[in-house]
Design a protein around this motif. Structure first.
Motif, PDB file in Angstrom:
ATOM      1  N   SER A   1      42.624 -12.586 -79.886  1.00 30.32           N
ATOM      2  CA  SER A   1      43.640 -11.874 -80.668  1.00 30.32           C
ATOM      3  C   SER A   1      44.266 -10.730 -79.870  1.00 30.32           C
ATOM      4  O   SER A   1      45.420 -10.355 -80.096  1.00 30.32           O
ATOM      5  CB  SER A   1      43.029 -11.332 -81.965  1.00 30.32           C
ATOM      6  OG  SER A   1      41.965 -10.443 -81.668  1.00 30.32           O
ATOM      7  N   LEU A   2      43.484 -10.144 -78.931  1.00 29.40           N
ATOM      8  CA  LEU A   2      43.996  -9.040 -78.132  1.00 29.40           C
ATOM      9  C   LEU A   2      44.750  -9.502 -76.891  1.00 29.40           C
ATOM     10  O   LEU A   2      45.574  -8.772 -76.360  1.00 29.40           O
ATOM     11  CB  LEU A   2      42.847  -8.127 -77.693  1.00 29.40           C
ATOM     12  CG  LEU A   2      42.371  -7.046 -78.668  1.00 29.40           C
ATOM     13  CD1 LEU A   2      41.211  -6.284 -78.067  1.00 29.40           C
ATOM     14  CD2 LEU A   2      43.499  -6.084 -79.014  1.00 29.40           C
ATOM     15  N   GLU A  14      51.580  -8.734 -73.051  1.00 29.74           N
ATOM     16  CA  GLU A  14      52.863  -8.082 -73.314  1.00 29.74           C
ATOM     17  C   GLU A  14      52.832  -6.635 -72.800  1.00 29.74           C
ATOM     18  O   GLU A  14      53.825  -6.140 -72.249  1.00 29.74           O
ATOM     19  CB  GLU A  14      53.153  -8.097 -74.816  1.00 29.74           C
ATOM     20  CG  GLU A  14      54.576  -7.696 -75.183  1.00 29.74           C
ATOM     21  CD  GLU A  14      55.636  -8.670 -74.650  1.00 29.74           C
ATOM     22  OE1 GLU A  14      56.778  -8.208 -74.388  1.00 29.74           O
ATOM     23  OE2 GLU A  14      55.335  -9.866 -74.502  1.00 29.74           O
ATOM     24  N   HIS A  15      51.679  -5.992 -72.964  1.00 29.96           N
ATOM     25  CA  HIS A  15      51.509  -4.591 -72.556  1.00 29.96           C
ATOM     26  C   HIS A  15      51.675  -4.405 -71.050  1.00 29.96           C
ATOM     27  O   HIS A  15      52.235  -3.387 -70.595  1.00 29.96           O
ATOM     28  CB  HIS A  15      50.107  -4.109 -72.997  1.00 29.96           C
ATOM     29  CG  HIS A  15      49.685  -2.813 -72.391  1.00 29.96           C
ATOM     30  ND1 HIS A  15      50.137  -1.588 -72.829  1.00 29.96           N
ATOM     31  CD2 HIS A  15      48.832  -2.546 -71.350  1.00 29.96           C
ATOM     32  CE1 HIS A  15      49.596  -0.630 -72.103  1.00 29.96           C
ATOM     33  NE2 HIS A  15      48.793  -1.177 -71.205  1.00 29.96           N
ATOM     34  N   ALA A  47      47.117 -11.712 -76.235  1.00 30.12           N
ATOM     35  CA  ALA A  47      48.587 -11.783 -76.312  1.00 30.12           C
ATOM     36  C   ALA A  47      49.193 -10.381 -76.258  1.00 30.12           C
ATOM     37  O   ALA A  47      50.204 -10.148 -75.578  1.00 30.12           O
ATOM     38  CB  ALA A  47      49.002 -12.494 -77.593  1.00 30.12           C
ATOM     39  N   LYS A  48      48.555  -9.445 -76.952  1.00 27.65           N
ATOM     40  CA  LYS A  48      49.024  -8.059 -76.940  1.00 27.65           C
ATOM     41  C   LYS A  48      48.890  -7.467 -75.542  1.00 27.65           C
ATOM     42  O   LYS A  48      49.769  -6.741 -75.073  1.00 27.65           O
ATOM     43  CB  LYS A  48      48.214  -7.242 -77.953  1.00 27.65           C
ATOM     44  CG  LYS A  48      48.661  -5.803 -78.096  1.00 27.65           C
ATOM     45  CD  LYS A  48      47.812  -5.079 -79.137  1.00 27.65           C
ATOM     46  CE  LYS A  48      48.233  -3.614 -79.252  1.00 27.65           C
ATOM     47  NZ  LYS A  48      47.380  -2.884 -80.237  1.00 27.65           N
TER      48      LYS A  48
END
Length: 436
Positions: free
Chosen positions: A397-398, A404-405, A400-401
């Protein structure tokens, strides 16, 4: 108080001085008149610090001397004992001045701006950022506050000629930047065996207090290291917002750390390994098991917790000297001996890489070092012979974030150029400074 430096900050003194100067140096030249007006305007600006207008007080600054107490400081400045007792009693719930003053720490007295110079406020600075105010000019109140902090983003890039510390020195960068980078890459690159022409790029922030007081490296946001022509990216990312745990990951989201750091000190050497049949000179070369690994380092070198955990012991033993023990989970614990100073107390939660003490020579020790002991299921073992667990992987879940970060940081690293060497002079091509 002979050692106290007194600073008088008053508009009237400055204006009077400028007026006298103008009498003797007055000219009809309009340019000189304009310059004089600018000086007066700039010099009479109010000076604020600790939330007070210092221009309203006589300001006395000093440091806590041997034998100093809060009461003695005020008594030297003509505050009667009954008033000192009242101030101490009413402020102790917020800050106990009878216990918490440390030798060498700075303090400031704000005194009445008249001939009596009666103290109105005592300000103590336990750290560069934090200060404690005990205000007794009207009612008595005590509180803790923090100076304004500015973070300045910077970049650096370099080519290794000998070691990373020398490269940082040539670039005019802080030595601590090299240490922080070696910590980030502790499990992927051996910084004691870097190759000539290895390359690095880094995006980091420096901390400044009151806009101008340098307070060290705040964080490394992103880094790139090319070792033996193999690329290694590192991006900082928060994985636990509750505990505030941040870690470093590759550009593919793989954790760069293991569950444990290789060593509790940076840039050190192993002076003695785990050895159950070792003969120790300190004990007359008698056979005495050594259940730890000794890392030799200069006195005062920071000692880091090798993994996240909770401090279970922090004290002194005849053999151990000053020591700290950390429980990491139900399986693993670590202990750090012979410290010169402990930096944590029982119950503290510490993160991997956090400074828990400093190298010393206390207890049964024949030189400055830290003895690093490692427990597995309650038994002391050699960590270098254990198959230690990997660091906790990033959740799906983290990820993908995270991907992008890191996009803007990866682009920023790619646009950094390496310095050019001309006549032994290193020219740094980029050094961006962005205030946040």
């Amino acid at each position: 108080m002979e050692s106290t430096r007194t600073i008088r900050l008053g508009k009237k003194y400055l204006i009077l001085a400028l007026f006298i100067i103008s009498i003797f140096s007055c000219k009809d030249d309009n340019e000189n008149n304009e310059n004089l007006e600018q000086v007066i305007e700039e010099g009479t600006q109010d000076v604020f610090e600790f939330g007070f207008n210092l221009d309203d007080y006589v300001v006395k600054r000093d440091t806590i001397q041997n034998g100093d107490t809060f009461g003695k400081i005020l008594e030297r400045n003509n505050i009667p004992y009954p008033k000192i007792f009242e101030i101490t009693q009413k402020s102790k719930d917020s800050f106990d001045v009878s216990r918490n003053l440390q030798l060498g720490k700075p303090y400031t007295l704000l005194c009445s701006n008249d001939s009596l110079q009666q103290p109105k406020c005592f300000i103590y600075q336990p750290t560069k950022e934090r200060y404690v105010v005990i205000d007794f000019q009207d009612s008595i109140k005590a509180y803790t506050s923090y100076k304004p902090i500015k973070y300045v983003e910077k970049t650096a890039s370099g080519v290794i000629t000998s070691n990373i510390s020398l490269s940082m020195e040539e670039l005019g960068k802080p030595y601590m930047l090299a240490i922080r980078m070696s910590d980030i890459y502790a499990w992927t690159i051996d910084f004691s065996r870097l190759q000539k022409n290895d390359k690095f790029k880094v995006v980091y922030t420096e901390k400044y207090i009151d806009d101008s007081i340098y307070s060290g490296i705040h964080e490394i946001k992103a880094a790139y290291f090319e070792h033996n022509k193999e690329p290694f990216y590192a991006f900082e990312f928060e994985t636990d917002s509750v505990l505030g745990i941040r870690d470093y990951f590759s550009d593919e989201g793989k954790n760069l750390r293991r569950a444990f750091l290789k060593a509790p000190v940076s840039f050190s050497r192993i002076s003695s390994r785990y050895n159950l049949k070792r003969r120790i000179a300190h004990y007359g070369y008698r056979l005495k098991a050594h259940r730890g690994t000794d890392f030799a380092a200069p006195n005062g070198t920071p000692i880091m917790s090798t993994a996240n955990g909770t401090v279970t012991r922090s004290g002194y033993g005849l053999g151990n000297g000053k020591f700290v023990k950390v429980k990491h989970n139900a399986t693993y614990s670590t202990q750090y001996l012979h410290m010169s100073k402990r930096n944590v107390k029982v119950g503290d939660f510490v993160k991997q890489g956090e400074v828990i003490g400093y190298v010393g020579n206390t207890g049964s020790s024949s030189g400055n070092h830290v003895c690093y002991r490692f427990w597995k299921n309650g038994k002391e073992v050699d960590p270098f012979k254990e198959k230690l667990p990997e660091a906790k992987p990033m959740s799906d879940s983290l990820k993908a974030k995270f991907l992008e970060h890191i996009k803007p940081f990866k682009k920023q690293l790619e646009t950094l150029d390496y310095p050019i060497k001309t006549d032994s002079l290193t020219i740094e091509l980029q050094d961006k400074k962005l205030t946040t």
